[in-house]
Design an enzyme around this catalytic site. Structure first.
Site, short mmCIF file in Angstrom:
data_model
loop_
_atom_site.label_atom_id
_atom_site.label_comp_id
_atom_site.label_asym_id
_atom_site.label_seq_id
_atom_site.Cartn_x
_atom_site.Cartn_y
_atom_site.Cartn_z
N LYS A 78 0.85 -1.20 0.00
CA LYS A 78 0.00 0.00 0.00
C LYS A 78 0.89 1.25 0.00
O LYS A 78 1.92 1.28 0.67
CB LYS A 78 -0.91 -0.03 1.23
CG LYS A 78 -1.99 1.04 1.26
CD LYS A 78 -2.91 0.89 2.49
CE LYS A 78 -4.00 1.95 2.48
NZ LYS A 78 -4.91 1.84 3.65
N SER A 156 -10.07 2.18 2.66
CA SER A 156 -9.09 2.88 1.85
C SER A 156 -8.12 1.95 1.12
O SER A 156 -7.51 2.38 0.14
CB SER A 156 -8.30 3.83 2.73
OG SER A 156 -7.45 3.13 3.62
N SER A 180 -10.60 -0.01 6.90
CA SER A 180 -9.93 0.10 5.60
C SER A 180 -9.24 -1.16 5.10
O SER A 180 -8.78 -1.19 3.95
CB SER A 180 -8.89 1.23 5.65
OG SER A 180 -9.51 2.47 5.58
#
Lengths: 493, 95
Positions: A78, A156, A180
């Site tokens: 990420k 997210s 998330s």
């Protein structure tokens, strides 16, 4: 035939150890899938040279007989994780061009274990969002598709979810402040675990809300989550909130035996207007755990309905402090200034240009609730409600509950753009089942259990006792085996 | 509690985010909506409840107060938008 990029971590590990494949071959297969997956906009900075160097080093280690479980496993990372010399910009224009001079603890540990980095993954800007629509890179797209619409992979950690579900990598790192990891995992039919607060070091992870943020793995199976989590966690002197506790062998905990365990079903999670499909999924999951020999008990978590408002005070408050560091001085974007502009203009223009709309909104909400005169009314009140939310869980666990079963999300994945004109609160409701877990600092895992009438994946969430990731993963493993979710998105991209 | 235009202007200033005058009414309305959602917290009886300071009951670790790092000036300045002669450079602060 299974392509190498479609393997689970556990299958790849076994194949590598037997000499049936090599880390270089696995990595090449993933790099090919990654390039073919550009239409999903999941990978936003690709690092193929680094990946191949790491894969060659992993092959040498495997050959020498020094191969931890993650050795040679290709991962996506990420964009929130700082990776040395590789763009790490939290999907924000304010960090455009930022290449850290250091490596986050999580990625350091994964790379020390021999894992391979394929590149950086799309996400909501500063992890603020539930649909990956606030990213400076544009939307990541869900590989699941049922009609003409493009669907959100959730957020997210949307790029992480899309990349794993589309087999561009074997697994990915995610972070979870209010859901998330778990919500995107549910939207894409994969597994995602948020560990107990303090289990995984936050050092080198761009901070959103420091009392809530935790990193965790996003994987194709519960076994993979156990393997990868083991490599990510452990005490880190560089994060003062990281717990100095031994890390159990999570994979060894997957016995498949939950006989006599107590599973709590919280009545307050049965929301008004909950879709019948979610209701049925939850009932099905409950029956699966019962059939496996667990005892099902009704429990009450009375402050559940106050979790979202408390979260949307606390998280923006912490964000407004954390994001104060983006001032155009030490790193990232600085606005072009006019003659005569002073330092205040530099701050204000830089932050107006660099932060997207949702981030600006949350920074300002946070500024307001922390400002003189409102601190007690909003921030302190929210922290007191947070204490009550945690107490609800403490009481349930004290009464003998081993794990709690809830839906992961209030719906299946929705279409990109469908929430564009909605009130921001509507988007926040995506976190309704997950946010309590962050507020209470507990471990939570999302497991794919079924599909809706259109064929989109749906997930259930299991919540565990503090530091009992091992027990939680075992419950999730039983649920996974019973549900037998094997559906994959048809390749259209 | 609703936020008026003056409050929105003040919040933007405190947050050091430039908001054009024309955008303030929309911002005020948006922030008011979110604060309205938070008003639900007033329903909760929090009498005698301490505000949470740490979600896991653990003592923060201490370490010896010694230098463990340093001599990395070039690395620290590497990402600066404007660095000169070993310093971060900013517009004039003092007249």
């Amino acid at each position: 035939m299974t392509h190498l990029n479609e393997l689970t971590i556990s299958a790849a590990r076994d194949a590598l150890r037997k000499g049936d494949t090599t880390a270089v071959d696995l990595t090449m297969a993933c790099l090919t899938a990654m390039d073919a997956g550009d239409g999903l906009n999941a990978f936003v900075h690709k690092t193929p040279e680094i990946a191949l160097d790491m894969a060659r080093a992993a092959d040498a280690r495997i050959k020498a007989g020094d191969a931890p479980a993650m050795c040679g496993i290709p991962l996506g990372i990420k964009d929130l994780f700082c990776t040395k010399g590789v763009p790490s910009q939290a999907a924000s224009n304010i960090l455009k061009g930022f290449k850290p001079e250091y490596e986050s603890t999580v990625t350091t540990q994964l790379f020390n274990a021999g894992a391979v980095m394929l590149g950086k993954l799309n996400m909501d800007e500063f992890a603020m969002g539930s649909s990956n629509e606030t990213s400076c890179y544009g939307n990541a797209i869900n590989p699941w598709k049922v009609d003409d619409r493009q669907l959100t992979p959730g957020g997210s950690s949307g790029g992480s979810a899309a990349a794993v579900a589309a087999d561009m990598c074997l697994a990915a790192t995610g972070t979870d402040t209010g859901g998330s990891i778990r919500q995107p995992a549910a939207f894409t039919g994969i597994v995602g675990i948020k560990p107990t607060y303090g289990r995984v070091s936050r050092w080198g992870v761009v901070a959103f809300a420091s009392s809530l943020d935790q990193a965790g793995p996003m994987t194709k199976s519960v076994r993979d989550a156990a393997i990868m989590l083991g490599a990510m966690c452990g005490h880190d002197p560089k994060d003062s909130t990281s717990a100095d506790l031994p890390v159990p062998d999570f994979e060894a905990a997957l016995t498949g035996d939950i006989r006599g365990k107590k599973i709590g079903i919280p009545r307050e999670y049965r929301m008004d207007g909950m879709p019948a499909e979610i209701e049925k999924l939850w009932a099905d999951g409950t029956a699966m755990l019962k059939d496996a020999g667990a005892e099902i008990v009704d429990i009450s978590l009375p402050h559940t309905k106050y979790a979202l408002p408390a979260y949307y005070v606390i998280a923006p408050a912490e964000a407004s402090s954390n994001l104060a560091r983006y001032d155009g001085v030490r790193y990232g974007h600085r606005a072009n200034l006019k003659a005569g502009d002073g330092i205040t203009e530099m701050y204000e223009k830089t932050r107006a240009e660099g932060f997207g709309h949702e981030v600006q909104r949350r920074v300002m909400i946070g500024t307001y609730v922390l400002s003189a005169g409102f601190y007690d009314a909003y921030y302190n009140r929210a922290r007191r409600v947070r204490a009550l939310i945690k107490r609800d869980f403490d009481q349930a666990f004290a009464a003998g509950v081993d794990a709690i079963l809830t839906p992961a999300t209030p719906s299946a994945a929705f279409g990109l753009g469908e929430m564009a004109n909605a009130d921001p609160i509507q988007m926040y409701l995506n976190d309704v089942f997950t946010v309590t877990v962050n507020l209470a600092g507990l471990p939570g895992i999302s497991v794919p259990v079924g599909q809706d009438a259109q064929g989109l994946p749906l997930g259930l969430q299991l919540i565990g006792k503090p530091w009992d990731e091992a027990g939680l993963l075992n419950h999730a493993y039983v649920l996974e085996q019973a549900a037998g979710f094997v559906a994959k998105p048809g390749k259209w991209w | 509690m609703s936020i008026d235009i003056d409050t929105a202007r003040k919040v933007a200033k405190l947050a050091r985010i430039r908001v054009e005058e024309a955008e303030l009414p929309a911002l005020a309305q948006e922030l008011s909506g979110i604060l309205g959602f938070m008003e639900q917290l007033n329903e909760v009886d929090v009498e005698g409840v301490e505000p949470m300071t740490s979600v896991t009951p653990q003592r923060l670790k201490r370490r010896a107060d010694v230098v463990t790092d340093g001599d990395i000036q070039a690395q620290i300045l590497k990402n600066a938008p404007d660095a000169r002669e070993g310093f971060f450079a900013v517009p004039k602060v003092v007249e």
